[in-house]
Design a protein around this motif. Structure first.
Motif, PDB file in Angstrom:
ATOM      1  N   ASP A 244      -6.449  -7.253  64.591  1.00 38.38           N
ATOM      2  CA  ASP A 244      -7.015  -6.663  63.201  1.00 38.38           C
ATOM      3  C   ASP A 244      -8.742  -6.317  63.555  1.00 38.38           C
ATOM      4  O   ASP A 244      -9.604  -6.624  64.045  1.00 38.38           O
ATOM      5  CB  ASP A 244      -7.994  -8.340  62.963  1.00 38.38           C
ATOM      6  N   PRO A 294      -0.168 -15.790  61.798  1.00 38.74           N
ATOM      7  CA  PRO A 294      -1.431 -15.910  61.942  1.00 38.74           C
ATOM      8  C   PRO A 294      -2.187 -17.463  62.716  1.00 38.74           C
ATOM      9  O   PRO A 294      -3.636 -17.676  62.997  1.00 38.74           O
ATOM     10  CB  PRO A 294      -2.047 -15.661  60.542  1.00 38.74           C
ATOM     11  N   GLU A 295      -1.344 -18.216  61.440  1.00 40.51           N
ATOM     12  CA  GLU A 295      -2.399 -19.683  62.201  1.00 40.51           C
ATOM     13  C   GLU A 295      -1.716 -20.456  63.570  1.00 40.51           C
ATOM     14  O   GLU A 295      -1.064 -21.158  63.629  1.00 40.51           O
ATOM     15  CB  GLU A 295      -1.909 -20.713  60.704  1.00 40.51           C
ATOM     16  N   THR A 296      -2.525 -20.038  64.109  1.00 40.77           N
ATOM     17  CA  THR A 296      -1.910 -20.055  65.908  1.00 40.77           C
ATOM     18  C   THR A 296      -2.900 -20.415  66.340  1.00 40.77           C
ATOM     19  O   THR A 296      -4.202 -20.209  66.550  1.00 40.77           O
ATOM     20  CB  THR A 296      -1.259 -18.934  66.848  1.00 40.77           C
ATOM     21  N   HIS A 321      -7.182 -14.178  70.943  1.00 42.18           N
ATOM     22  CA  HIS A 321      -6.911 -14.458  69.357  1.00 42.18           C
ATOM     23  C   HIS A 321      -8.165 -13.766  69.708  1.00 42.18           C
ATOM     24  O   HIS A 321      -8.555 -13.087  67.862  1.00 42.18           O
ATOM     25  CB  HIS A 321      -8.075 -16.105  70.034  1.00 42.18           C
ATOM     26  N   THR A 324      -6.641 -10.413  67.902  1.00 42.93           N
ATOM     27  CA  THR A 324      -6.369 -11.195  66.043  1.00 42.93           C
ATOM     28  C   THR A 324      -7.154 -11.126  64.749  1.00 42.93           C
ATOM     29  O   THR A 324      -6.581 -11.928  64.004  1.00 42.93           O
ATOM     30  CB  THR A 324      -4.796 -11.440  66.262  1.00 42.93           C
ATOM     31  N   ARG A 326      -8.317 -14.490  65.310  1.00 39.84           N
ATOM     32  CA  ARG A 326      -7.844 -16.209  65.156  1.00 39.84           C
ATOM     33  C   ARG A 326      -8.946 -16.547  65.769  1.00 39.84           C
ATOM     34  O   ARG A 326      -8.553 -17.165  66.411  1.00 39.84           O
ATOM     35  CB  ARG A 326      -6.304 -15.770  65.422  1.00 39.84           C
ATOM     36  N   MET A 332      -6.357 -21.969  63.044  1.00 40.99           N
ATOM     37  CA  MET A 332      -6.442 -20.440  64.677  1.00 40.99           C
ATOM     38  C   MET A 332      -7.394 -20.959  65.475  1.00 40.99           C
ATOM     39  O   MET A 332      -8.767 -21.288  65.211  1.00 40.99           O
ATOM     40  CB  MET A 332      -5.927 -19.422  64.279  1.00 40.99           C
TER      41      MET A 332
END
Length: 902
Positions: A244, A294-296, A321, A324, A326, A332
């Motif tokens: 990101d 994305p939802e990690t 994280h 990204t 997240r 996340m």
């Protein structure tokens, strides 16, 4: 679970409190029933567990008895009044400080403490004694996460919450056997996955565990190589444009350096796979799933923390994280699971030797001055204290000459444990505060102080999602046991600091702790309890679970942090930390070819002072073991149940072998729990190397080179006795708590000339039960040619003890022994069977294990249910037997059994 108690703290109303085991922080309800029993159930209103409990939580009612409790102060082995004991502690510390300086004294404390205990101890040492020599057993389980958080976020903050594990589309479990170590939380993950099978779970663990059984992908990486795996993931994400960029540029620093380090060490999937010992396709699948989801949430625990490079491994995870973006948003983020009930609370009040209270930095002069002003302290320690392993080495060298150990058992839990024991033997003043009298550490104390146990004390704990919950008393303090914060307060007053330690209740302490968090904060520090500073005693008593920060204008608390991209660093930006992975310090070699891994079991807790006394919790895994791969066992000519001596450069253990594919070739796993109270040589800490992470000070508990030496006993035996019996030092033994008696497995390595005399010597110390008279009746059977000898000791037709040489406990026979020891008078048939039970075998003590400890369902019952029903689904087995319908931690084993039986 119910237990009878005459120590009710009040009326029969329910008391809502918190479980004293792992960092999940489950709520429980204690109910005093008219019969006098205390019934323990899960609290359906607590947001951590919604009423569910694991096997240990379900058995809490069975731990409330006073057997083995330390009930009175002791000085020099004799009972003493509290005033004498406290004055002796204060005088000993005062003399030591006067002669050798403030750094010659220390406290070593525990993540099983309440926050109020931790706060008073930290204030006394760092603010008034003037030394930072206070550390905690939490150093052994989560210090690397603290270091990683502080480097990345500027503060020790877990950004997310448990709900994120249910919202995530991908859950990565790194170095976490959550199914056994955090089972209630793991069942929340499983339930979310069952509701939506498209959700995925990846388990990164060298062992095949109950957690990996339910994974979509298991990565059994080579021990110690996690840094390469996550550096490779960082490089992969960047190469494929999955970062990101806007978040990185606006909210972080250090990305270029972190990426350069990642590419240099793990720039390709092939390189990562080779280094980690994994299939390239498996590595690529993990990386692809992480990139596209994305939802990690990455859930990590001791397998990451307990390493000489644990802090770097934490930052390697956090880097992925941050790259990204997240973090701090629903579903996340990186998530550290704490192992103890209040490891997080201890971190809040500076329980570690390199921290100050309220998440303030010991190395920051401004923070030190702030704390000094608030405490009105003469001086605040201006240098980090000794971390756990360093502390006991300093005791060994004679640099620390007085130590007060509270609520922990370092002679078992620390690495190089034999050296720790020798250090305490050398130390001029050892004070131990504990609930129990007989622990490996208490045996070395000159002063023993009786502490309150769970159910008797008041205070707060903070779980892994930053949620503060109350622990409330529902039992009267037994005899002269007192709260740990009270003991510390009384010693502080005797040292001349009465004005700074005016506390008369746990509420007094909590209010001051909350006030310090708010002092000169103005939103600059994440840890803020300003909304709780003015709690009245009634409000403190009624405090509902709440997640910090709890701001003055929002007492409802805060679910997630950092979702706005603002971090608690001076510039508000998170840091990506360059990670250069490195292998463990000690590598296996020809002399020590196996790699030792240590860890927890499903139904035991730490050093077994509580759980080891509960028969229900001992029947799943009754004896310690060394897990070996079949190829290694074959090369060593070892088989299931055989005795083995594991040796490292630091010590040894003697245990039994368990052969299977749970570990990889070249590895051995040994549980961490057994002590000198439960085995002759089962303290795995004596094997573990004392190398620590240079940043966090956390020990390398997952990687010690060892060798396995097969043992060939001259004889084996099983001893069942109503009370604990002493055994000679030349015999290997393992003691197991059963219903109403103790079962001990023995192995001898030399001949016994006279078994009759030996039996009388071993069994002669057994205590007679009340109202049986003093007469003893011995019955015996001896077949010298077959190497079999059996003897039973009775009093008034009541069984006191029995010894069987050359015989095993038959599968299912433990129930017969339960009945025999419970009987006030043995029937003729029972009496006759005493000398025939277990007529063959090798003494290995095979039992019918409890697969489901919550509902007490044994393996044989599950196998029988499969055969009777003709179906092999766990749901059907649960309907027929109840197995797997409570905490669910037994479900992987049930699936294995049903597959085999079906």
């Amino acid at each position: 679970m119910s237990t009878r108690s005459a120590r009710a703290a009040g009326p029969t109303a329910d008391v809502r409190t918190t479980c004293p085991y792992c960092g999940v922080g489950c709520g429980v309800v204690a109910r005093h029933e008219p019969s006098g029993a205390v019934r323990i159930t899960g609290d359906p209103a607590h947001p951590a567990n919604h009423g569910r409990l694991c096997s240990k939580g379900m058995a809490l009612g069975e731990t409330l008895g006073l057997a083995g409790r330390l009930l009175y102060p002791q000085v020099g082995g004799r009972r003493a009044a509290w005033d004498e004991a406290l004055q002796t502690v204060a005088d000993g510390f005062r003399r030591t400080i006067a002669a050798h300086g403030a750094r010659s004294v220390a406290l070593y404390v525990s993540g099983q403490w309440l926050t109020e205990d931790y706060y008073v101890a930290n204030k006394l040492m760092k603010g008034f004694i003037g030394s930072a020599n206070i550390d905690t057993n939490s150093r052994l389980c989560m210090a690397s996460s603290v270091a990683g958080h502080r480097r990345a976020f500027g503060a020790d903050v877990v950004p997310g919450c448990y709900e994120d594990l249910e919202l995530a589309r991908l859950v990565v479990c790194a170095g976490s056997n959550a199914a056994w170590c955090h089972p209630v939380l793991f069942q929340r993950i499983r339930a979310a996955k069952e509701a939506d099978p498209a959700r995925r779970m990846v388990v990164i663990d060298p062992r095949r565990t109950a957690t990996s059984e339910g994974a979509d992908l298991h990565l059994p990486l080579r021990p110690g190589t996690d840094g390469w795996l996550f550096n490779g993931l960082l490089a992969y994400l960047h190469a494929r444009g999955c970062g990101d960029r806007a978040f990185v540029e606006r909210c972080t620093t250090g990305a270029d350096a972190a990426l350069e380090a990642a590419q240099a060490s793990a720039g390709s999937i092939a390189l990562v796979a080779e280094r980690c010992g994994l299939a390239p396709a498996a590595v690529e699948a993990f990386y692809r799933w992480f990139a596209e989801t994305p939802e990690t949430v990455t859930l990590y625990s001791q397998g990451v923390h307990q390493s000489s490079s644990g802090s770097d491994k934490v930052n390697a995870i956090v880097n992925c994280h941050l790259l990204t973006g997240r973090i701090g948003r629903p579903g996340m983020g990186p998530f550290s699971l704490t192992g103890q009930p209040n490891a997080m609370g201890g971190r809040e009040v500076g329980g570690l030797a390199n921290q100050l209270a309220a998440h303030l930095a010991l190395e920051d002069p401004g923070h030190r001055a702030l704390v000094q002003r608030f405490w009105n302290a003469p001086a605040v320690a201006d240098a980090p204290g000794l971390k756990a392993v360093e502390l006991f080495e300093a005791i060994h060298r004679g640099e620390v000459r007085a130590v007060w150990i509270m609520a922990t058992n370092p002679v078992v839990s620390l690495p190089d444990a034999d050296r720790v024991r020798e250090a305490l033997r050398r130390c001029p003043l050892v004070v131990v505060s504990d609930c129990y009298r007989d622990t490996d550490t208490a045996d070395l104390a000159q002063i023993l102080l009786p502490a309150l146990a769970w159910g008797e004390k008041e205070g707060t704990v903070t779980n892994s999602e930053r949620r503060i919950s109350r622990q409330r008393a529902f039992l009267q303090p037994p005899a002269e046991a007192r709260a740990d914060w009270w003991q510390l307060t009384q010693v502080a007053r005797r040292l001349g600091f009465a004005a700074a330690f005016p506390y008369e209740s746990a509420c007094d302490v909590f209010r001051e702790h909350a006030a310090l968090s708010a002092y000169e904060n103005q939103g600059r520090r994440a840890f803020d309890l300003s909304g709780l500073c003015a709690l009245s005693p009634a409000a403190y008593q009624a405090l509902e679970p709440v997640q910090w920060p709890v701001h003055a204008d929002d007492a409802a608390g805060t679910v997630r942090l950092y979702g706005d991209g603002r971090f608690t660093t001076p510039d508000g930006r998170a840091r990506l930390v360059p990670v250069a992975p490195r292998l463990p310090v000690h590598a296996p070699d020809a002399a020590y070819p196996l790699v030792l891994n240590t860890g927890r079991l499903r139904d035991q807790w730490h050093t077994m002072t509580r759980t080891g006394r509960v028969a229900t919790l001992c029947r799943h895994t009754p004896v310690p073991y060394a897990d070996l791969h079949p190829d290694d066992a074959r090369a060593l000519r070892l088989a299931d149940g055989q005795w083995v001596r594991l040796e490292s450069r630091w010590g040894h253990v003697v245990t039994q072998v368990r052969v299977g594919d749970r570990v990889a070739r070249g590895s051995v796993f040994v549980p961490m729990h057994w002590t000198a109270q439960f085995s002759s040589a089962g303290r795995v800490g004596s094997l573990v190397n004392p190398v620590t992470d240079p940043v966090s000070g956390q020990p390398e508990s997952k990687h010690t080179p060892v060798r396995a030496v097969p043992l060939e006993p001259a004889w084996q035996a099983m001893l069942c006795s109503r009370t604990v019996l002493g055994l000679p030092p030349d015999v290997a033994w393992i003691r197991v708590r059963e219903q109403g008696y103790w079962r001990t497995l023995l192995a001898g390595f030399g001949p016994v000339e006279d078994w009759h005399a030996t039996a009388r010597r071993w069994l002669g110390a057994v205590e007679l039960p009340a109202a049986t008279g003093t007469g003893q009746d011995w019955i015996a059977y001896h077949d010298p040619k077959a190497g079999r000898f059996r003897v039973a000791l009775l009093s008034g037709h009541r069984l006191l003890a029995a010894l069987s040489v050359g015989a095993a406990l038959e599968v299912g026979a433990e129930g017969w022994w339960d009945a025999a020891f419970a009987a006030r008078q043995l029937s003729p048939r029972q009496r006759a069977r005493l000398l025939s039970l277990g007529a063959s075998g090798n003494g290995a003590g095979v039992v019918d294990p409890l697969i489901c400890a919550c509902h007490r369902v044994a393996r044989s019952a599950i196998v029988d249910a499969v055969r009777r029903s003709g179906r092999a689904e766990p749901g059907e087995i649960g309907r027929l037997t109840g197995a797997g319908t409570a905490c669910g931690s037994c479900l992987p084993e049930i699936r294995t059994l049903t597959a085999q039986a079906g």
